[in-house]
Scaffold this active site. Structure first.
Site, PDB file in Angstrom:
ATOM      1  N   SER A 101       0.864  -1.184   0.000  1.00  0.00           N
ATOM      2  CA  SER A 101       0.000   0.000   0.000  1.00  0.00           C
ATOM      3  C   SER A 101       0.897   1.230   0.000  1.00  0.00           C
ATOM      4  CB  SER A 101      -0.909   0.004   1.236  1.00  0.00           C
ATOM      5  OG  SER A 101      -0.234   0.528   2.366  1.00  0.00           O
ATOM      6  N   TYR A 120      -1.199  -1.535  10.568  1.00  0.00           N
ATOM      7  CA  TYR A 120      -1.309  -1.810   9.130  1.00  0.00           C
ATOM      8  C   TYR A 120      -0.030  -1.397   8.417  1.00  0.00           C
ATOM      9  CZ  TYR A 120      -3.325  -1.502   4.385  1.00  0.00           C
ATOM     10  OH  TYR A 120      -3.587  -1.637   3.042  1.00  0.00           O
TER      11      TYR A 120
END
Length: 260
Positions: free
Chosen positions: A144, A157
């Protein structure tokens, strides 16, 4: 090598972990259309079976496989049940946005288990099979923006996605001797079921349009073609790369100034 053959996945088996929706489903569809024997893996078997059936109706090769990326036993069972895998794509993941000090131990561990520990175990298991068969392979991890950039309220995350970037580089070096290429795709701001509520906020859309040179959100279908290329023979000299698909967000800036 022709453009068509560079992207062809004929004769290859591709396992996409996290293929029930969003980016994973878009990748599974494109890989099936590129000729791969495609295995759609996730927890939602009803959804997977329906999507695999739609692909088979197109004359493509697709099967569903249950896989809970957070459960080591499920990973082991899925790898044992799957045929020999030539291409592994790991999309599975969850997110929870909170201030760092407010994450509970349980939330932190669940995020790391799903976004890092499970993907690592799946890569180990499938990669072992690739090495033993001696035919090479392709491993594609989905990172990401937090793999390379700091964004707030995402600490667990971001820890996991940053670690996947390190895994990509190290395994690319370690497994090059086995003709296994390992790369990561870093999606930018992509509109999916999981992010739709966030992007429905006017202030978030206004911010995005001010910082993304492309001026819009991306779509899962705009991630899939790169995954197909990285899975095919045309990418045989590409490994260890973290490739952003983000409308220019991570590398460019725009401003309202116009030359006189």
């Amino acid at each position: 090598m022709s453009a068509a053959s560079a992207h062809s996945l004929e004769g290859r088996t591709a396992l996409i972990a996290g293929a029930s929706r969003g980016i994973g489903l878009a990748i599974a569809r494109e890989m099936a259309r590129a000729g791969a024997d495609t295995i759609l893996a996730a927890r939602s078997m009803d959804r997977l079976e329906a999507e695999a059936a739609r692909l088979r109706e197109e004359g493509l090769k697709a099967e569903a496989l249950r896989l809970d990326i957070s459960d080591p036993a499920s990973i082991e069972a899925a790898v044992r049940a799957a045929p020999a895998v030539d291409v592994l794509v790991v999309v599975s993941g969850i997110n929870l946005r909170k201030p760092f000090l407010e994450y509970t131990r349980e939330e932190y561990e669940a995020l790391l288990r799903t976004n890092l520990d499970g993907p690592v175990e799946l890569v180990r298991a499938v990669g072992r099979g690739m090495i033993e068969r001696g035919r090479g392979g392709k491993i594609i991890l989905i990172g990401s923006m937090t793999t390379i950039l700091g964004l707030p309220y995402l600490v667990p995350y971001a820890l996991a996605k940053s670690a996947l970037g390190g895994l990509t580089r190290v395994l690319a070096a370690e497994w090059a001797q086995y003709n296994i290429q390992v790369n990561a795709i870093l999606p930018g701001f992509i509109l999916t079921d999981l992010t739709r509520a966030m992007w429905e906020k006017p202030e978030m859309l206004a911010w995005m349009r001010s910082v993304v040179p492309a001026g819009r959100l991306g779509r899962p279908e705009e991630i899939a073609p790169l995954a197909v290329f990285l899975a095919g023979p045309g990418s045989s000299y590409i490994t260890g790369q973290l490739i952003a698909v983000d409308g220019g967000y991570s590398t460019c800036s725009v401003w309202p100034l116009k030359p006189a």
